[in-house]
Design a protein around this motif. Structure first.
Motif, PDB file in Angstrom:
ATOM      1  N   TYR A 151      49.892  39.474  36.341  1.00  0.00           N
ATOM      2  CA  TYR A 151      50.894  38.651  35.682  1.00  0.00           C
ATOM      3  C   TYR A 151      52.015  38.330  36.676  1.00  0.00           C
ATOM      4  O   TYR A 151      52.277  39.129  37.586  1.00  0.00           O
ATOM      5  N   PRO A 152      52.671  37.192  36.517  1.00  0.00           N
ATOM      6  CA  PRO A 152      53.712  36.820  37.477  1.00  0.00           C
ATOM      7  C   PRO A 152      54.987  37.644  37.363  1.00  0.00           C
ATOM      8  O   PRO A 152      55.783  37.670  38.287  1.00  0.00           O
ATOM      9  N   ALA A 215      38.975  40.562  24.218  1.00  0.00           N
ATOM     10  CA  ALA A 215      38.435  39.196  24.184  1.00  0.00           C
ATOM     11  C   ALA A 215      39.565  38.176  24.165  1.00  0.00           C
ATOM     12  O   ALA A 215      39.481  37.123  24.811  1.00  0.00           O
ATOM     13  N   PHE A 216      40.627  38.461  23.418  1.00  0.00           N
ATOM     14  CA  PHE A 216      41.785  37.567  23.391  1.00  0.00           C
ATOM     15  C   PHE A 216      42.405  37.433  24.786  1.00  0.00           C
ATOM     16  O   PHE A 216      42.749  36.334  25.228  1.00  0.00           O
ATOM     17  N   LEU A 217      42.548  38.541  25.503  1.00  0.00           N
ATOM     18  CA  LEU A 217      43.131  38.507  26.847  1.00  0.00           C
ATOM     19  C   LEU A 217      42.233  37.762  27.828  1.00  0.00           C
ATOM     20  O   LEU A 217      42.724  37.189  28.802  1.00  0.00           O
ATOM     21  N   ARG A 218      40.932  37.777  27.586  1.00  0.00           N
ATOM     22  CA  ARG A 218      40.002  37.032  28.453  1.00  0.00           C
ATOM     23  C   ARG A 218      39.955  35.556  28.095  1.00  0.00           C
ATOM     24  O   ARG A 218      39.341  34.762  28.810  1.00  0.00           O
ATOM     25  N   GLY A 219      40.552  35.172  26.974  1.00  0.00           N
ATOM     26  CA  GLY A 219      40.546  33.775  26.559  1.00  0.00           C
ATOM     27  C   GLY A 219      39.486  33.418  25.546  1.00  0.00           C
ATOM     28  O   GLY A 219      39.358  32.249  25.162  1.00  0.00           O
ATOM     29  N   ASP A 270      41.332  30.971  33.824  1.00  0.00           N
ATOM     30  CA  ASP A 270      42.076  31.576  34.932  1.00  0.00           C
ATOM     31  C   ASP A 270      42.317  30.538  36.018  1.00  0.00           C
ATOM     32  O   ASP A 270      41.379  30.114  36.708  1.00  0.00           O
ATOM     33  N   VAL A 271      43.571  30.115  36.145  1.00  0.00           N
ATOM     34  CA  VAL A 271      43.944  29.087  37.126  1.00  0.00           C
ATOM     35  C   VAL A 271      45.305  29.460  37.708  1.00  0.00           C
ATOM     36  O   VAL A 271      46.173  29.957  36.998  1.00  0.00           O
ATOM     37  N   ASP A 272      45.479  29.212  39.002  1.00  0.00           N
ATOM     38  CA  ASP A 272      46.787  29.316  39.646  1.00  0.00           C
ATOM     39  C   ASP A 272      47.246  27.925  40.044  1.00  0.00           C
ATOM     40  O   ASP A 272      46.464  27.142  40.617  1.00  0.00           O
ATOM     41  N   ILE A 273      48.507  27.603  39.746  1.00  0.00           N
ATOM     42  CA  ILE A 273      49.089  26.305  40.092  1.00  0.00           C
ATOM     43  C   ILE A 273      50.130  26.534  41.171  1.00  0.00           C
ATOM     44  O   ILE A 273      51.040  27.350  41.005  1.00  0.00           O
ATOM     45  N   LEU A 274      50.008  25.804  42.290  1.00  0.00           N
ATOM     46  CA  LEU A 274      50.869  26.001  43.449  1.00  0.00           C
ATOM     47  C   LEU A 274      51.560  24.691  43.811  1.00  0.00           C
ATOM     48  O   LEU A 274      50.898  23.679  44.049  1.00  0.00           O
ATOM     49  N   LEU A 287      54.577  29.482  42.210  1.00  0.00           N
ATOM     50  CA  LEU A 287      53.255  29.887  41.742  1.00  0.00           C
ATOM     51  C   LEU A 287      53.299  30.101  40.238  1.00  0.00           C
ATOM     52  O   LEU A 287      54.055  30.939  39.741  1.00  0.00           O
ATOM     53  N   ALA A 288      52.499  29.332  39.512  1.00  0.00           N
ATOM     54  CA  ALA A 288      52.366  29.499  38.061  1.00  0.00           C
ATOM     55  C   ALA A 288      50.962  30.020  37.772  1.00  0.00           C
ATOM     56  O   ALA A 288      49.998  29.637  38.432  1.00  0.00           O
ATOM     57  N   MET A 289      50.865  30.903  36.785  1.00  0.00           N
ATOM     58  CA  MET A 289      49.590  31.554  36.470  1.00  0.00           C
ATOM     59  C   MET A 289      49.132  31.220  35.068  1.00  0.00           C
ATOM     60  O   MET A 289      49.923  31.283  34.117  1.00  0.00           O
ATOM     61  N   VAL A 290      47.862  30.900  34.941  1.00  0.00           N
ATOM     62  CA  VAL A 290      47.207  30.754  33.645  1.00  0.00           C
ATOM     63  C   VAL A 290      46.108  31.811  33.597  1.00  0.00           C
ATOM     64  O   VAL A 290      45.221  31.828  34.450  1.00  0.00           O
ATOM     65  N   ARG A 291      46.194  32.712  32.629  1.00  0.00           N
ATOM     66  CA  ARG A 291      45.199  33.771  32.482  1.00  0.00           C
ATOM     67  C   ARG A 291      44.743  33.809  31.029  1.00  0.00           C
ATOM     68  O   ARG A 291      45.555  33.832  30.101  1.00  0.00           O
TER      69      ARG A 291
END
Length: 702
Positions: A151-152, A215-219, A270-274, A287-291
């Motif tokens: 997590y960021p 499962a929720f945390l995995r999306g 799961d994506v990182d935005i830079l 750096l933004a995080m999508v998990r």
């Protein structure tokens, strides 16, 4: 050869092979100047020594080169990984360098799903192992538990924990608390926990909640909703309407959370935005995080050496006859290469600028899976990128404004105290504070300010011994004498030379907060090959000795002590005995009612006290430094006091020693040291401790 270099270096350059590899330049003091990679080592390195660079940044760097080391690798991808391993390890002067921040936080669910049983402890009490807890975690991960992230920020982890409490009602209490509960806690009353500690939920139902939370945390949110719906209908068919209503409420809470979080398609789990912005010689990477399909927030990074490194990179591109990359691309590629070493990689990166295919190839090689990078996204990804770009712009503007403000504060302090430093950027302040609890675990702190900011790598803590407990004056005398005694001695021995470090106390007396990069020796020669891991391990910098060369190299321009006339008088005595300048000592005396902004300055050289005024920029800087010294002292004191007074972590690891037995042991013997000093017979006299357990405790502590 145009530059004036030794025959040994020139011969080494001439003998380099035309193979891919990594090269390092060192100066006369052994400091690392630059780490670079090349497809052709001979061509790249020769270009530095066959041209006249004049007074450019490249010329200044090349003129300092006294030593050259190279490492041959098998591919450009290996060279890139090794290059950035060495950059992170050696912190070169002419490379873009991102500070190696603390490890990212994770969300931890204790236990392993294949090892969860439904047994209980003796006496019918529920076992903590049967009911996993969800917790905030920072550190290295292992296979004993399940980790989600990274997590960021800590805030993002705690927000996720709150979501799991609202929807799945998982416990967050420590195992020791869980094992000693006799009635539900407040979290159960407000429907944030299902009360497993007092048998208010069946182990099978709790286990299913844990699986749904994972499962929720995995999306896999739709899967969770479908499973909950099926369980609700099954209870309804059995006329178990109370259980069905609970599942209905859980579905409603989950649907509400999903609506608030705006979960997107499963393809973006799961994506990182830079995003990168460069302005005024400074750069910011956001750096933004999508998990698990949820946008968790962002974090800003600010590299150093941007202008120098960009000049060297432009020279390298010209030598290779390729188009020079914009500074933004150089910064972004440096961040990606350094940041993702040793950090779990997402499946995709979204970037504000295109990055080299060799970089994504190297990341894929490290991760063992294909990593994609997209710089011109569409749809939701475009919105995420625009958000990251806006945040990078705002964070960079904030940095530039803060730096200007800090420089103004430094200038105001110099003018207010009528000081005349040679260089405002190198104006150095050291501040001391004493902290203890009724004389117990006395510690002194020294914090350092220069280049317009706090330098936490140069902070030092001193354990104070051999004084009357609670005697702050004696503690201040001891810390100042230890800090400046060797500095004064060096000044007397060589008055015209720059004195060495200020103090060198025994290692047990000083806690160094972090390593300070020094010149590291890499012993591989130009014709040797090595992997990024082995070479980086050999190049790891030596740990700085406490009180060594990383601390004060000269008497600071200003020495602040947190206290009034008494502390200043003690500092004056120490400096007079050491033959040091008294005019640099200033005490920060608290004002009426100890209110911030009413502090007065007390001088050791006899000048009258000065009140700068509540709105004074100089006083703001002094208060900032003083407060940092106080924070650093009190955190060290509390840690030392906890080790001496409690020491419970050693006892917690002993099987059979629970919270009550541990408390009895510590109360009886006054701390873990007392327990360790006790005999088996003495330990066995404590209530609840059998002879066998006493022997186990004795063995564990010895």
């Amino acid at each position: 050869m145009v530059q004036d270099h030794s025959d040994e270096i020139l011969a080494q350059v001439a003998a380099l092979p035309p193979l891919p590899g990594v090269y390092r330049y060192y100066d006369a003091q052994g400091g690392v100047l630059y780490v670079g990679k090349a497809r052709n080592l001979k061509k790249r390195v020769s270009s530095y020594f066959t041209k006249n660079h004049g007074g450019t940044r490249i010329g200044h760097m090349v003129g300092k080169i006294e030593k050259l080391e190279t490492t041959v690798v098998r591919s450009e991808a290996e060279a890139l990984l090794l290059e950035n391993n060495l950059i992170k390890t050696l912190a070169p002067r002419y490379n873009i360098l991102f500070r190696d921040d603390k490890s990212y936080p994770y969300l931890k669910i204790t236990g392993s799903p294949d090892k969860l049983g439904f047994s209980t402890q003796r006496g019918g009490a529920p076992s903590a192992a049967v009911f996993p807890r969800v917790a905030y975690y920072r550190g290295s991960v292992d296979r004993k538990h399940r980790y989600f992230g990274p997590y960021p920020s800590a805030w993002a982890v705690k927000e996720s924990i709150q979501l799991l409490q609202k929807v799945f009602r998982l416990r967050t209490c420590e195992d020791t608390v869980f094992a000693n509960r006799t009635r539900p806690c407040l979290l159960y009353q407000i429907k944030r926990c299902s009360g497993p500690c007092v048998h208010l939920v069946a182990p099978e139902d709790y286990h299913q909640d844990v699986l749904n939370a994972e499962a929720f945390l995995r999306g896999d949110t739709q899967t969770v909703l479908q499973a909950l719906e099926q369980r609700m209908l099954a209870h309804a068919e059995k006329l178990e309407f109370e259980q069905a209503a609970e599942l209905r409420n859980q579905m409603g809470a989950l649907s509400k959370v999903l609506h608030q979080q705006s979960v997107e398609t499963a393809s973006d789990k799961d994506v990182d935005i830079l995003a990168v912005r460069v302005q005024g010689g400074k750069a910011c990477v956001n750096l933004a995080m999508v998990r698990g399909g949820r946008h968790l927030g962002d974090r800003a990074y600010f590299p150093s050496h941007v202008e120098d490194a960009a000049a060297v990179q432009d020279f390298d591109d010209a030598a290779d006859a390729v188009q020079a990359q914009p500074v933004e691309v150089q910064v972004l590629e440096a961040f990606i290469a350094q940041h993702y070493l040793g950090v779990p990689l997402p499946s995709a990166l979204i970037t504000s600028h295109p990055v080299a295919p060799a970089l994504t190839e190297a990341l894929s090689l490290q991760a063992g899976a294909r990593i994609g990078a997209v710089h011109n996204p569409r749809g939701q990804r475009r919105l995420w990128l625009e958000m990251a770009e806006k945040n990078a712009q705002l964070q960079l503007a904030r940095l530039l404004a803060e730096e200007g403000s800090q420089q103004a504060r430094t200038r105001a302090l110099v003018e207010a105290l009528d000081l005349a430093p040679d260089n405002l950027d190198t104006f150095r302040v050291e501040c001391f504070d004493i902290s203890h609890t009724a004389g117990e675990a006395t510690q002194a702190s020294c914090v350092v300010f220069h280049h317009h900011q706090m330098q936490n790598r140069e902070y030092r803590r001193y354990n104070i011994e051999g004084i009357t407990p609670g005697d702050d004056y004696a503690a201040m005398r001891q810390v100042l004498a230890r800090r400046y005694a060797k500095l004064a001695q060096a000044g007397r021995d060589t008055p015209d030379a720059t004195p060495p470090a200020s103090e060198d106390p025994p290692p047990a007396e000083v806690q160094v907060p972090g390593d300070v990069p020094e010149a590291a020796e890499v012993t591989l020669q130009a014709n040797e090959a090595g992997t990024p891991e082995t070479v980086a391990a050999e190049a790891k910098p030596r740990r700085e000795k406490p009180g060594g060369g990383g601390s004060a190299q000269r008497l600071p321009d200003l020495v602040l002590v947190d206290g009034g006339r008494g502390q200043v008088s003690m500092a004056r005595e120490v400096f007079a005995e050491l033959g040091l300048d008294l005019s640099v000592i200033v005490g920060v005396e608290k004002g009426e009612g100890r209110k911030v902004g009413l502090e007065e300055l007390v001088f050791a050289d006899g000048r009258d006290k000065v009140y700068l005024g509540r709105e004074s920029a100089a006083l703001m800087l002094i208060a900032q430094i003083r407060d940092e010294a106080h924070r650093f002292a009190i955190t060290g004191m509390r840690a030392r006091r906890a080790r001496v007074r409690v020491g419970g972590s050693q006892l917690e690891e002993i099987p059979g020693v629970g919270a009550k037995k541990r408390a009895r042991l510590l109360q009886r013997f006054g701390g873990v040291r007392g327990v360790a000093a006790a005999s088996v017979e003495d330990i066995a006299t404590v209530e609840g401790i059998s002879r066998e357990l006493a022997e186990e405790i004795y063995r564990a502590l010895h």
